[in-house]
Design a protein around this motif. Structure first.
Motif, PDB file in Angstrom:
ATOM      1  N   UNK A 217      32.425  32.204 -16.065  1.00  0.00           N
ATOM      2  CA  UNK A 217      32.676  32.683 -17.547  1.00  0.00           C
ATOM      3  C   UNK A 217      30.905  33.492 -17.515  1.00  0.00           C
ATOM      4  N   UNK A 218      30.380  33.174 -17.287  1.00  0.00           N
ATOM      5  CA  UNK A 218      29.092  33.575 -17.523  1.00  0.00           C
ATOM      6  C   UNK A 218      29.015  35.330 -16.502  1.00  0.00           C
ATOM      7  N   UNK A 219      29.228  34.895 -15.317  1.00  0.00           N
ATOM      8  CA  UNK A 219      28.591  36.143 -14.398  1.00  0.00           C
ATOM      9  C   UNK A 219      30.518  37.327 -14.613  1.00  0.00           C
ATOM     10  N   UNK A 220      31.284  36.559 -15.238  1.00  0.00           N
ATOM     11  CA  UNK A 220      32.402  37.527 -15.340  1.00  0.00           C
ATOM     12  C   UNK A 220      32.056  38.409 -16.851  1.00  0.00           C
ATOM     13  N   UNK A 221      31.555  37.920 -17.994  1.00  0.00           N
ATOM     14  CA  UNK A 221      30.787  38.711 -18.833  1.00  0.00           C
ATOM     15  C   UNK A 221      29.648  39.459 -18.204  1.00  0.00           C
ATOM     16  N   UNK A 222      28.668  38.939 -17.027  1.00  0.00           N
ATOM     17  CA  UNK A 222      28.322  40.190 -17.466  1.00  0.00           C
ATOM     18  C   UNK A 222      28.399  40.902 -16.295  1.00  0.00           C
ATOM     19  N   UNK A 223      29.551  41.103 -15.540  1.00  0.00           N
ATOM     20  CA  UNK A 223      30.620  41.634 -14.998  1.00  0.00           C
ATOM     21  C   UNK A 223      30.804  43.350 -15.836  1.00  0.00           C
ATOM     22  N   UNK A 224      31.482  42.363 -16.169  1.00  0.00           N
ATOM     23  CA  UNK A 224      32.378  43.393 -17.999  1.00  0.00           C
ATOM     24  C   UNK A 224      31.340  44.304 -18.686  1.00  0.00           C
ATOM     25  N   UNK A 225      30.589  43.480 -19.231  1.00  0.00           N
ATOM     26  CA  UNK A 225      29.363  44.606 -19.331  1.00  0.00           C
ATOM     27  C   UNK A 225      28.794  45.476 -18.833  1.00  0.00           C
ATOM     28  N   UNK A 226      28.127  45.473 -17.860  1.00  0.00           N
ATOM     29  CA  UNK A 226      27.866  46.611 -16.392  1.00  0.00           C
ATOM     30  C   UNK A 226      29.278  47.856 -16.399  1.00  0.00           C
ATOM     31  N   UNK A 227      30.713  46.626 -16.141  1.00  0.00           N
ATOM     32  CA  UNK A 227      31.341  48.564 -15.950  1.00  0.00           C
ATOM     33  C   UNK A 227      31.712  49.275 -16.626  1.00  0.00           C
ATOM     34  N   UNK A 228      31.404  47.776 -18.814  1.00  0.00           N
ATOM     35  CA  UNK A 228      31.778  48.656 -19.305  1.00  0.00           C
ATOM     36  C   UNK A 228      33.107  49.061 -19.601  1.00  0.00           C
ATOM     37  N   UNK A 229      33.946  47.522 -19.776  1.00  0.00           N
ATOM     38  CA  UNK A 229      34.992  47.194 -20.255  1.00  0.00           C
ATOM     39  C   UNK A 229      34.822  46.606 -21.562  1.00  0.00           C
TER      40      UNK A 229
END
Length: 445
Positions: A217-229
């Motif tokens: 869940x933490x990794x997906x949150x970081x991916x979401x932030x870096x992708x700008x979702x």
């Protein structure tokens, strides 16, 4: 009343359907993540704006070579009219002073300037072009670092999901062993401590699964932030840690350092920095050169004692000329600035050489690490087959009472560890492969 109830039910169903649609999870591959980050990441957007700003500065610098034309106009009221002294002081008696014609003065002038020769402006244009290229490479450097960060997060998430899958398989095997242990206990062929041990093992694995889910869940949150979702968007990763040995062999055998240097944005940025210092040095030398400028002016003016503009006469004055500016002495400021720029140029040249040496060392290190991890991964696959066969044999023996619980637990633990280690090697191979691609300058969004 029934109609109101029906309408309320329909509205609730519509809201529920919309909520479910909004809650749908978007599955992303590594290509989807790169594509989203290329347009949605804030750091990339900032670097893109800096590039546009540098392009605007470049256009502004180029416009310095174009002629400048401006209009000056004024309307003046003299509270006391000034005096013009045109008399000859040698005359006797002396003539009286002559005052201006009127207390109201109107004048307007159009002036044009054009640089015929100006080496400083030409060097400024070259520096502006280099600065624009530097901003472009800075953007590429940011996207490269972002691609590396996204790749590591993506592969780490896949690795955690593979670990989760292995642990779920381990739970299934332990639950099956727990069921068999209970049956053997009822038949008097096993101890109650066996069932208790399997229960504890299952709870331990479930705790590990909970920790894995939190990290995913933490990794997906970081991916979401870096992708700008958006925050309300649910995302997940798809894919696996499959190893493409042909692609890796081609990458690890690529010894063309010239290609890797030419594709790396940090090398390009260092080269542009050297060019910038070299041209800055030439610019200081250009300050000692003369500058030639052409200018022209057309002027009309009039004076009167009233505000009747239609009665004004507007005498015209126009002229053309050349202006030569030759620098003679500047307090040695240019000399000191030139020495400072020479030191900076030498520093950047040494940094450029050092960077190339570090890249060569990095590539050699990553190649050796990749070869080592591939060998371990290949060996671990054989270990999994051996552990799977051993577990199956001991499990069949345990069912017939020919083996004890400790042997079965050890075999299950060995199988689980073998699978987890294989996934760990596959994850490290993917990470090293990504870092090696970055070292060759072939990783970008």
């Amino acid at each position: 009343m029934k109609h109101i109830i029906y309408i309320s039910i329909v509205i609730n169903l519509v809201i529920l359907c919309i909520t479910k649609l909004n809650a749908q999870t978007k599955l992303l591959s590594i290509e989807d993540i790169f594509q989203a980050a290329a347009t949605g990441n804030k750091d990339v957007q900032i670097k893109l704006l800096e590039k546009h700003q540098a392009e605007s500065v470049k256009d502004e610098t180029k416009s310095s070579m174009l002629p400048t034309v401006f209009l000056n106009s004024s309307y003046t009221f003299f509270t006391e009219r000034p005096v013009i002294y045109l008399r000859d002081e040698t005359l006797s008696p002396k003539a009286n002073p002559v005052k201006y014609n009127g207390s109201l003065a109107l004048d307007a002038a159009i002036t044009a300037n054009y640089n015929l020769t100006n080496s400083v402006v030409k060097k400024d244009i070259i520096l502006a072009n280099i600065e624009t290229d530097k901003k472009d490479q800075e953007k590429n450097l940011v996207t490269e670092q972002l691609a590396l960060q996204l790749s590591k997060l993506y592969y780490h998430t896949l690795f955690l999901k593979q670990q989760e899958k292995v642990l779920l398989q381990s739970i299934d095997r332990n639950k099956k062993a727990l069921f068999d242990a209970k049956n053997l206990f009822y038949l008097g062929k096993s101890l109650k401590t066996d069932t208790l041990s399997y229960s504890i093992i299952i709870h331990q694995i479930q705790n590990s699964l909970s920790s894995l889910n939190n990290q995913i869940h933490i990794n997906l949150l970081q991916l979401k932030q870096l992708c700008g979702y958006e925050e309300n968007m649910n995302i997940d990763v798809k894919g696996d840690l499959a190893i493409d040995e042909d692609s890796i062999n081609k990458l690890e055998n690529d010894t063309s350092n010239d290609v890797s240097f030419s594709d790396r944005p940090d090398i390009k940025l260092a080269t542009l920095s050297i060019q910038s210092s070299q041209n800055a040095l030439k610019r200081f030398k250009a300050l000692y050169q003369p500058a030639l400028m052409a200018f022209a002016q057309y002027q009309v003016q009039s004076q009167a004692d009233n505000f009747r503009f239609r009665d004004y006469t507007l005498p015209r004055t126009s002229f053309l000329g050349l202006k030569l500016q030759v620098p003679i002495y500047s307090g040695k400021r240019f000399h000191y600035q030139t020495n400072t720029t020479r030191i900076q140029l030498k520093k950047k040249e040494l940094e450029h050489i050092s960077l190339k040496e570090k890249i060569k060392t990095e590539q050699a290190t990553l190649r050796l690490q990749l070869i080592d991890e591939i060998k371990k991964w290949q060996l671990q696959q054989k270990s999994i087959d051996a552990a799977q066969e051993a577990y199956q044999i001991i499990y069949e023996r345990y069912q017939f009472g020919l083996s004890n619980r400790i042997e079965l637990s050890d075999a299950e633990l060995a199988l689980t560890k073998s699978k987890l280690e294989e996934k760990s090697y596959a994850y490290r191979i993917k990470v090293i492969e990504t870092e090696l691609r970055k070292s060759f300058g072939k990783l970008n969004l």
